[in-house]
Design a protein around this motif. Structure first.
Motif, PDB file in Angstrom:
ATOM      1  N   PRO A 251       0.845  -1.210   0.000  1.00 55.74           N
ATOM      2  CA  PRO A 251       0.000   0.000   0.000  1.00 55.74           C
ATOM      3  C   PRO A 251       0.873   1.251   0.000  1.00 55.74           C
ATOM      4  CG  PRO A 251      -0.667  -1.554   1.726  1.00 55.74           C
ATOM      5  CD  PRO A 251       0.651  -2.039   1.193  1.00 55.74           C
ATOM      6  N   CYS A 252       0.997   1.869  -1.145  1.00 57.03           N
ATOM      7  CA  CYS A 252       1.994   2.928  -1.336  1.00 57.03           C
ATOM      8  C   CYS A 252       1.475   4.263  -0.812  1.00 57.03           C
ATOM      9  CB  CYS A 252       2.361   3.036  -2.818  1.00 57.03           C
ATOM     10  SG  CYS A 252       3.600   4.301  -3.126  1.00 57.03           S
ATOM     11  N   ARG A 253       2.280   4.868   0.035  1.00 57.02           N
ATOM     12  CA  ARG A 253       1.883   6.102   0.727  1.00 57.02           C
ATOM     13  C   ARG A 253       1.689   7.280  -0.227  1.00 57.02           C
ATOM     14  NH1 ARG A 253       7.673   6.568   3.636  1.00 57.02           N
ATOM     15  NH2 ARG A 253       7.599   4.377   3.100  1.00 57.02           N
ATOM     16  N   ILE A 254       2.300   7.232  -1.394  1.00 54.89           N
ATOM     17  CA  ILE A 254       2.165   8.372  -2.323  1.00 54.89           C
ATOM     18  C   ILE A 254       0.729   8.455  -2.850  1.00 54.89           C
ATOM     19  CG2 ILE A 254       3.133   9.496  -4.377  1.00 54.89           C
ATOM     20  CD1 ILE A 254       5.146   9.164  -2.086  1.00 54.89           C
ATOM     21  N   ASN A 255       0.074   7.297  -2.841  1.00 51.84           N
ATOM     22  CA  ASN A 255      -1.382   7.231  -3.049  1.00 51.84           C
ATOM     23  C   ASN A 255      -1.845   7.905  -4.339  1.00 51.84           C
ATOM     24  OD1 ASN A 255      -3.585   6.007  -1.913  1.00 51.84           O
ATOM     25  ND2 ASN A 255      -4.213   7.793  -0.716  1.00 51.84           N
ATOM     26  N   CYS A 256      -1.160   7.656  -5.422  1.00 49.33           N
ATOM     27  CA  CYS A 256      -1.533   8.257  -6.704  1.00 49.33           C
ATOM     28  C   CYS A 256      -2.932   7.767  -7.113  1.00 49.33           C
ATOM     29  CB  CYS A 256      -0.512   7.884  -7.774  1.00 49.33           C
ATOM     30  SG  CYS A 256       1.159   8.419  -7.349  1.00 49.33           S
ATOM     31  N   LYS A 257      -3.712   8.687  -7.639  1.00 49.71           N
ATOM     32  CA  LYS A 257      -5.126   8.386  -7.871  1.00 49.71           C
ATOM     33  C   LYS A 257      -5.381   7.522  -9.096  1.00 49.71           C
ATOM     34  CE  LYS A 257      -6.658  12.652  -5.640  1.00 49.71           C
ATOM     35  NZ  LYS A 257      -7.185  14.005  -5.899  1.00 49.71           N
ATOM     36  N   PHE A 258      -4.299   7.105  -9.762  1.00 48.11           N
ATOM     37  CA  PHE A 258      -4.449   6.278 -10.969  1.00 48.11           C
ATOM     38  C   PHE A 258      -3.813   4.897 -10.791  1.00 48.11           C
ATOM     39  CE2 PHE A 258      -1.187   9.552 -11.186  1.00 48.11           C
ATOM     40  CZ  PHE A 258      -0.042   8.777 -11.121  1.00 48.11           C
ATOM     41  N   CYS A 259      -3.325   4.601  -9.577  1.00 48.49           N
ATOM     42  CA  CYS A 259      -2.428   3.452  -9.405  1.00 48.49           C
ATOM     43  C   CYS A 259      -3.083   2.326  -8.610  1.00 48.49           C
ATOM     44  CB  CYS A 259      -1.161   3.937  -8.700  1.00 48.49           C
ATOM     45  SG  CYS A 259      -0.068   2.593  -8.232  1.00 48.49           S
ATOM     46  N   SER A 260      -2.915   1.116  -9.100  1.00 45.07           N
ATOM     47  CA  SER A 260      -3.498  -0.052  -8.418  1.00 45.07           C
ATOM     48  C   SER A 260      -2.745  -0.392  -7.136  1.00 45.07           C
ATOM     49  CB  SER A 260      -3.478  -1.263  -9.354  1.00 45.07           C
ATOM     50  OG  SER A 260      -2.140  -1.611  -9.673  1.00 45.07           O
ATOM     51  N   LEU A 261      -1.533   0.166  -6.956  1.00 50.33           N
ATOM     52  CA  LEU A 261      -0.735  -0.138  -5.773  1.00 50.33           C
ATOM     53  C   LEU A 261      -0.827   0.982  -4.723  1.00 50.33           C
ATOM     54  CD1 LEU A 261       2.447  -1.459  -7.650  1.00 50.33           C
ATOM     55  CD2 LEU A 261       0.427  -2.736  -6.927  1.00 50.33           C
ATOM     56  N   ALA A 262      -1.646   1.991  -4.999  1.00 51.84           N
ATOM     57  CA  ALA A 262      -1.827   3.093  -4.045  1.00 51.84           C
ATOM     58  C   ALA A 262      -2.493   2.562  -2.777  1.00 51.84           C
ATOM     59  CB  ALA A 262      -2.683   4.187  -4.668  1.00 51.84           C
ATOM     60  N   LYS A 263      -2.204   3.238  -1.662  1.00 49.76           N
ATOM     61  CA  LYS A 263      -2.739   2.821  -0.353  1.00 49.76           C
ATOM     62  C   LYS A 263      -4.265   2.595  -0.422  1.00 49.76           C
ATOM     63  CE  LYS A 263      -2.143   6.069   2.701  1.00 49.76           C
ATOM     64  NZ  LYS A 263      -3.194   6.834   3.328  1.00 49.76           N
TER      65      LYS A 263
ATOM     66  N   THR B 112       9.824  -0.136  -8.089  1.00 51.03           N
ATOM     67  CA  THR B 112       9.240  -0.403  -6.767  1.00 51.03           C
ATOM     68  C   THR B 112       8.217   0.672  -6.408  1.00 51.03           C
ATOM     69  OG1 THR B 112      10.700   0.949  -5.385  1.00 51.03           O
ATOM     70  CG2 THR B 112      11.522  -1.241  -5.999  1.00 51.03           C
ATOM     71  N   THR B 113       7.409   0.368  -5.379  1.00 53.55           N
ATOM     72  CA  THR B 113       6.578   1.399  -4.756  1.00 53.55           C
ATOM     73  C   THR B 113       7.482   2.223  -3.830  1.00 53.55           C
ATOM     74  OG1 THR B 113       6.068   0.124  -2.772  1.00 53.55           O
ATOM     75  CG2 THR B 113       4.638  -0.239  -4.677  1.00 53.55           C
ATOM     76  N   ALA B 114       6.906   3.259  -3.225  1.00 59.28           N
ATOM     77  CA  ALA B 114       7.671   4.090  -2.285  1.00 59.28           C
ATOM     78  C   ALA B 114       7.890   3.366  -0.961  1.00 59.28           C
ATOM     79  CB  ALA B 114       6.938   5.406  -2.052  1.00 59.28           C
TER      80      ALA B 114
ATOM     81  N   CYS C 195       8.292  14.297 -13.623  1.00 64.10           N
ATOM     82  CA  CYS C 195       7.329  15.146 -12.940  1.00 64.10           C
ATOM     83  C   CYS C 195       6.003  14.841 -13.623  1.00 64.10           C
ATOM     84  CB  CYS C 195       7.713  16.619 -13.104  1.00 64.10           C
ATOM     85  SG  CYS C 195       6.653  17.692 -12.155  1.00 64.10           S
ATOM     86  N   ARG C 196       5.105  14.187 -12.920  1.00 63.69           N
ATOM     87  CA  ARG C 196       3.888  13.696 -13.568  1.00 63.69           C
ATOM     88  C   ARG C 196       2.902  14.817 -13.880  1.00 63.69           C
ATOM     89  NH1 ARG C 196       4.459   9.175  -9.828  1.00 63.69           N
ATOM     90  NH2 ARG C 196       4.771   7.282 -11.009  1.00 63.69           N
ATOM     91  N   LEU C 197       2.063  14.551 -14.856  1.00 58.37           N
ATOM     92  CA  LEU C 197       0.916  15.424 -15.083  1.00 58.37           C
ATOM     93  C   LEU C 197       0.031  15.341 -13.837  1.00 58.37           C
ATOM     94  CD1 LEU C 197       0.308  14.137 -18.692  1.00 58.37           C
ATOM     95  CD2 LEU C 197       0.887  16.506 -18.140  1.00 58.37           C
TER      96      LEU C 197
HETATM   97  S1  SF4 Z   1       3.543   2.836  -6.674  1.00 58.13           S
HETATM   98 FE1  SF4 Z   1       4.192   4.637  -7.834  1.00 58.13          FE
HETATM   99  S2  SF4 Z   1       2.380   5.225  -9.039  1.00 58.13           S
HETATM  100 FE2  SF4 Z   1       1.684   3.833  -7.368  1.00 58.13          FE
HETATM  101  S3  SF4 Z   1       1.056   5.150  -5.664  1.00 58.13           S
HETATM  102 FE3  SF4 Z   1       3.198   4.607  -5.342  1.00 58.13          FE
HETATM  103  S4  SF4 Z   1       4.374   6.268  -6.304  1.00 58.13           S
HETATM  104 FE4  SF4 Z   1       2.274   6.392  -7.081  1.00 58.13          FE
END
Ligand code: SF4
Length: 318
Positions: free
Chosen positions: A64-76, A111-113, A164-166
């Protein structure tokens, strides 16, 4: 208008943001649209001597990745109780070696963060030891400082995929300044930077796209790329949908003219139309994937090296 822009590109001029926006607003399917695709295709066929390239990416973890990007299946928020998965060291070495042996010229470890930066260096050293000397080893990880960039280099990494993402800071929890600090660290440590305009969604304006096509001019970037956002089920941005293949080809062609990449122009995910619009490089993928809900992307969205080779052949890249 487009003839003037293309003539100035042919004469060696660096295109301005206004030029790029003009190219991005050409109506899809118009005569100018095909002139743009033809110009980018012509540039890339000459610049890359007709050679297609395949890179391989291995996703090491689903946490569960803390960066929590709103498009990512691995986001928290998107992981939401799904099992954690971390590829072991032996498996990572074996899979990276397999990618290289199958024909991947550059191998990326992603990797995730949440993945330990120190452990990642150990993985890098071990993978570097089993890869042929001709294969570049590339890190695709969270943000870091100059000291860590040097450690990546010492571990055997030759380059870093970082962007640097959109929608950075809005659709992600990282502000652009942090990304830029990492981009600077990559350059200052003498690592090769791989750049991409991503993840492109229907809401992004021509100005936003042009800004990310221009940003990598501040760095030595030999490999440029474009990537559309995948509407991953269970992510907040899935409802916004995806851009069309025709639009992605237009963006790919414009990014090619914007950056004049010297080593490769990539489209992600693999796309035939883009291979006729400036792109010459595809990724094979295995392991975890932020754009996939399948735990092993090779069984889901991920292309194999053979799939990528077949698509390059269909579009007459050697
Ligand atoms: S794995 Fe990468 S894209 Fe997914 S939430 Fe984490 S930083 Fe964002």
């Amino acid at each position: 208008m487009i003839n003037d822009i293309l003539a100035r590109f042919d004469a060696g001029e660096t295109l301005s943001k206004a030029d790029l926006c003009a190219l991005l607003q050409i109506p899809v399917g118009s005569e100018d649209y095909y002139c743009l695709l033809a110009a980018a295709n012509g540039y890339s066929r000459r610049a890359f001597s007709g050679k297609g390239l395949i890179f391989g990416q291995l996703g090491l973890d689903a946490q569960p990745c803390r960066i929590n990007c709103k498009f990512c299946s691995l986001a928290k928020d998107a992981m939401n109780g799904k099992p954690v998965q971390i590829c072991g060291l032996e498996d990572t070495m074996r899979r990276a070696k397999e990618l290289a042996e199958a024909g991947a010229e550059d191998v990326f470890l992603m990797t995730t963060a949440e993945f330990s930066p120190e452990l990642f260096l150990e993985y890098g050293k071990a993978v570097h030891a089993v890869l042929p000397e001709t294969v570049r080893l590339v890190a695709n990880v969270s943000d870091f400082d100059l000291a860590y960039a040097h450690k990546l280099r010492e571990a055997g990494f030759t380059g870093v995929y970082h962007i640097c993402r959109l929608g950075e800071g809005i659709d992600t929890s990282v502000v652009p300044e942090v990304r830029i600090r990492t981009l600077d660290a990559v350059r200052d440590a003498g690592l090769e930077l791989y750049y991409c305009v991503e993840p492109i969604g229907p809401e992004h304006t021509n100005e936003q796209l042009a800004d990310e096509m221009i940003r990598p001019r501040d760095y030595p970037v030999g490999v440029m790329a474009v990537m559309k956002r995948i509407a991953v089920p269970g992510t907040p941005l899935a409802a916004r949908g995806e851009i069309s293949a025709a639009r992605l080809a237009q963006i790919c062609a414009t990014a090619t003219l914007a950056m004049r990449p010297q080593r490769a122009m990539c489209v992600h995910e693999p796309d035939e139309l883009c291979l006729m619009a400036g792109a010459n490089q595809l990724y094979a993928e295995c392991g975890t994937n932020p754009r996939d809900t399948c735990a092993e992307t090779r069984n889901g969205r991920g292309f194999s090296v053979e799939d990528a080779k077949a698509m390059l052949k269909k579009t007459e890249w050697n």
